[in-house]
Design an enzyme around this catalytic site. Structure first.
Site, PDB file in Angstrom:
ATOM      1  N   ILE A   1       0.823  -1.228   0.000  1.00 21.33           N
ATOM      2  CA  ILE A   1       0.000   0.000   0.000  1.00 21.33           C
ATOM      3  C   ILE A   1       0.846   1.261   0.000  1.00 21.33           C
ATOM      4  O   ILE A   1       0.355   2.358  -0.240  1.00 21.33           O
ATOM      5  CB  ILE A   1      -0.999   0.024   1.195  1.00 21.33           C
ATOM      6  CG1 ILE A   1      -0.289  -0.148   2.546  1.00 21.33           C
ATOM      7  CG2 ILE A   1      -2.093  -1.001   1.020  1.00 21.33           C
ATOM      8  CD1 ILE A   1      -1.206   0.108   3.743  1.00 21.33           C
TER       9      ILE A   1
ATOM     10  N   ASP B   1       6.172  15.732  12.446  1.00 20.17           N
ATOM     11  CA  ASP B   1       5.661  15.782  11.070  1.00 20.17           C
ATOM     12  C   ASP B   1       4.130  15.705  11.076  1.00 20.17           C
ATOM     13  O   ASP B   1       3.530  14.867  10.394  1.00 20.17           O
ATOM     14  CB  ASP B   1       6.278  14.632  10.259  1.00 20.17           C
ATOM     15  CG  ASP B   1       6.167  14.847   8.757  1.00 20.17           C
ATOM     16  OD1 ASP B   1       5.710  15.926   8.339  1.00 20.17           O
ATOM     17  OD2 ASP B   1       6.524  13.924   7.993  1.00 20.17           O
TER      18      ASP B   1
ATOM     19  N   SER C   1       9.522   4.714   4.718  1.00 19.60           N
ATOM     20  CA  SER C   1      10.910   5.155   4.889  1.00 19.60           C
ATOM     21  C   SER C   1      11.863   3.995   5.193  1.00 19.60           C
ATOM     22  O   SER C   1      13.047   4.083   4.890  1.00 19.60           O
ATOM     23  CB  SER C   1      10.991   6.192   6.005  1.00 19.60           C
ATOM     24  OG  SER C   1      10.524   5.628   7.201  1.00 19.60           O
TER      25      SER C   1
ATOM     26  N   GLY D   1      10.998   0.687   4.269  1.00 20.11           N
ATOM     27  CA  GLY D   1      10.755  -0.358   3.272  1.00 20.11           C
ATOM     28  C   GLY D   1       9.282  -0.372   2.914  1.00 20.11           C
ATOM     29  O   GLY D   1       8.523   0.496   3.352  1.00 20.11           O
TER      30      GLY D   1
HETATM   31  N1  ATP Z   1      -1.673   1.084  10.364  1.00 19.07           N
HETATM   32  C1  ATP Z   1      -1.925   1.515   9.157  1.00 19.07           C
HETATM   33  N2  ATP Z   1      -3.143   1.329   8.609  1.00 19.07           N
HETATM   34  C2  ATP Z   1      -3.415   1.773   7.353  1.00 19.07           C
HETATM   35  N3  ATP Z   1      -2.526   2.397   6.567  1.00 19.07           N
HETATM   36  C3  ATP Z   1      -1.293   2.596   7.056  1.00 19.07           C
HETATM   37  C4  ATP Z   1      -0.926   2.178   8.372  1.00 19.07           C
HETATM   38  N4  ATP Z   1       0.347   2.522   8.596  1.00 19.07           N
HETATM   39  C5  ATP Z   1       0.766   3.137   7.487  1.00 19.07           C
HETATM   40  N5  ATP Z   1      -0.203   3.184   6.548  1.00 19.07           N
HETATM   41  C6  ATP Z   1      -0.096   3.776   5.211  1.00 19.07           C
HETATM   42  O1  ATP Z   1       1.278   4.014   4.927  1.00 19.07           O
HETATM   43  C7  ATP Z   1       1.527   5.431   4.829  1.00 19.07           C
HETATM   44  C8  ATP Z   1       2.865   5.744   5.478  1.00 19.07           C
HETATM   45  O2  ATP Z   1       2.838   5.408   6.854  1.00 19.07           O
HETATM   46  P1  ATP Z   1       3.940   5.945   7.855  1.00 19.07           P
HETATM   47  O3  ATP Z   1       3.996   7.429   7.709  1.00 19.07           O
HETATM   48  O4  ATP Z   1       3.643   5.401   9.199  1.00 19.07           O
HETATM   49  O5  ATP Z   1       5.245   5.267   7.304  1.00 19.07           O
HETATM   50  P2  ATP Z   1       6.671   5.846   6.955  1.00 19.07           P
HETATM   51  O6  ATP Z   1       6.606   6.694   5.736  1.00 19.07           O
HETATM   52  O7  ATP Z   1       7.571   4.679   6.871  1.00 19.07           O
HETATM   53  O8  ATP Z   1       6.947   6.834   8.162  1.00 19.07           O
HETATM   54  P3  ATP Z   1       7.916   6.827   9.397  1.00 19.07           P
HETATM   55  O9  ATP Z   1       9.279   6.416   8.988  1.00 19.07           O
HETATM   56  O10 ATP Z   1       7.860   8.252   9.807  1.00 19.07           O
HETATM   57  O11 ATP Z   1       7.298   5.920  10.427  1.00 19.07           O
HETATM   58  C9  ATP Z   1       0.337   6.091   5.502  1.00 19.07           C
HETATM   59  O12 ATP Z   1       0.101   7.376   4.993  1.00 19.07           O
HETATM   60  C10 ATP Z   1      -0.787   5.146   5.161  1.00 19.07           C
HETATM   61  O13 ATP Z   1      -1.246   5.388   3.856  1.00 19.07           O
END
Ligand code: ATP
Length: 428
Positions: free
Chosen positions: A125, A257, A129, A131
């Site tokens: 989905i 953020d 950051s 993976g």
């Molecule tokens: N628990 C969840 N349920 C549904 N969608 C999710 C969930 N966690 C993450 N997502 C999806 O993934 C996207 C990115 O999530 P998130 O910002 O937590 O990850 P990231 O980019 O790896 O950030 P970070 O490194 O700051 O944790 C969200 O905007 C959402 O679309």
């Protein structure tokens, strides 16, 4: 005084041609004064050395007692204080990822989710950051229970030891934070071997920004969720975000953020803050790593100026979030190029009141955008203001913006990468 008198008498007894006499008197000055200096210096050195050794010993005793390696603290809080075994710094003697994971297994033992409980089909989905982020089904092992949907945050295959360490640290950070209904919940993890996963509750409706964009369309219902939002609901979502910030503030943390893209939404409009990677970084390293790119238009002046920041920087971003909600996901400062935002703010310019925003809400936004962080409200105070405003807010008129969003254009104006936008809007 006595010595001086003796020396003076000696001088008087000497004739000016008597060089020996002059040399003798000079020897007193040359020997005694430097000797006093050297003595004082040695005493000072001794004291400094003693203080240093005492400090070292105390530190060794502390880490020996807790079985942890010292780690940089952030704003006076360290994980071990919470008594959750929150040791993130791992001795760097580990030579391979496998042996490292074996060594860490007991710490995360209680969180392990058996891999056979997870469906083999993973739907990606998002590209996070650390993976890929997948949606999967989890079978709890009880044959009568229906499999439930979960989100798996995976660590990318190419990750090195440091990234593995960081990933496990993030899992422990979730564990340390504990549960809060407005923060995305960790259900467990799969970390006994590669590939590594964090198992999170699935907040199925996706991110708030996509939701706001969908509200612009003529869509009445989709998956049981009403794609409509009123002023009262803006306050309702805002209040939940502030509750999450209060929770972080109580732990001497901040999110770093706050933005609609980092808020997940359920069909009953429960809002959950996600993207806690930055809070983890600040907590463990005391700073945000330079590898992180954070969209500038959401940042407070102190963040843009790279000065130390805290929860009141989140309050600034919260003001931008209110603007995002009331404009159904418009990019902030549409007329300002992202790289000019600091100069714009330095001229003490803030965003004008959007036509869909009442004066009460705009006054709240303005209090979030005060240049001096100390004059911005804290999450608790702001929540009280929001609750009061919500009492008289409109819960009938649906917010409307006729123009649809072009994600590429939005990304350019907002100053964020188009790839960082959630997938859910692209399917609309
Ligand atoms: N628990 C969840 N349920 C549904 N969608 C999710 C969930 N966690 C993450 N997502 C999806 O993934 C996207 C990115 O999530 P998130 O910002 O937590 O990850 P990231 O980019 O790896 O950030 P970070 O490194 O700051 O944790 C969200 O905007 C959402 O679309």
């Amino acid at each position: 005084m006595g010595d001086r008198r003796v020396m003076t008498r000696k001088l008087l007894e000497c004739s000016f041609s008597d060089k020996l006499c002059v040399v003798q008197e000079g020897q007193y000055e040359v020997i005694i004064v430097p000797a006093l200096f050297v003595g004082a210096f040695l005493i000072l050195l001794g004291v400094i050395l003693w203080l240093f050794i005492r400090g070292q010993r105390a530190q060794q005793q502390r880490s020996g007692r807790q079985g942890i390696a010292p780690m940089p603290s952030s704003r006076g809080l360290r994980w071990e204080e919470a008594g959750q075994g929150g040791n993130v710094c791992v001795p760097l003697k580990e030579t391979s990822v496998e042996s490292f994971l074996r060594a860490r297994a007991p710490v995360l033992d209680k969180l392990q989710v058996p891999r056979e409980q997870l469906s083999e089909v993973l739907e990606q989905i998002y590209n996070g950051s650390c993976g890929p982020i997948y949606r999967a089904k989890r079978n709890s092992g009880d044959s009568s229970a229906k499999p439930k949907s979960v989100v798996l945050k995976a660590l990318k295959e190419s990750a090195g030891l440091h990234e593995v360490q960081n990933f496990l640290g993030q899992i422990q950070f979730y564990q340390y934070l504990g549960k809060h209904k407005n923060l995305v919940q960790l259900e467990g993890c799969c970390t006994e071997r590669l590939p590594l996963y964090m198992v999170l509750e699935d907040v199925a409706q996706g991110d708030l920004l996509s939701f706001l964009w969908t509200c612009r369309r003529d869509v009445m219902t989709m998956d049981g969720l009403l794609y409509d939002i009123t002023e009262k609901q803006v306050y309702h979502i805002g209040k939940q975000v502030l509750l999450a910030l209060e929770f972080l503030e109580d732990k001497h943390l901040f999110h770093g953020d706050v933005a609609a893209r980092n808020i997940l939404i359920q069909s009953d409009l429960t809002a959950k803050l996600c993207g806690l990677g930055l809070a983890y970084e600040v907590h463990t390293q005391g700073a945000i790593s330079s590898a992180r790119t954070i969209p500038l238009k959401w940042l407070s002046p102190e963040r843009l100026l790279q000065r130390p920041a805290g929860i009141r920087a989140d309050i600034w971003s919260f003001g931008i979030l209110l603007y995002e909600m009331v404009t159904l996901g418009a990019p902030p400062y549409p007329e300002v190029p992202p790289t000019s935002i600091l100069q714009h703010l330095q001229r003490r310019k803030i965003m004008k009141r959007p036509s869909s925003c009442k004066h009460t809400m705009y006054n709240i936004m303005k209090s979030c955008w005060r240049w001096s962080e100390d004059s911005r409200p804290l999450p608790r105070e702001l929540r009280v203001r929001l609750e009061a405003a919500a009492r008289t807010a409109d819960d009938k008129a649906v917010l409307q913006v006729p123009e649809l969003v072009v994600p590429e254009l939005y990304a350019a104006v907002a100053g964020i990468s188009v790839n960082s936008l959630s997938y859910s809007y692209s399917i609309l």
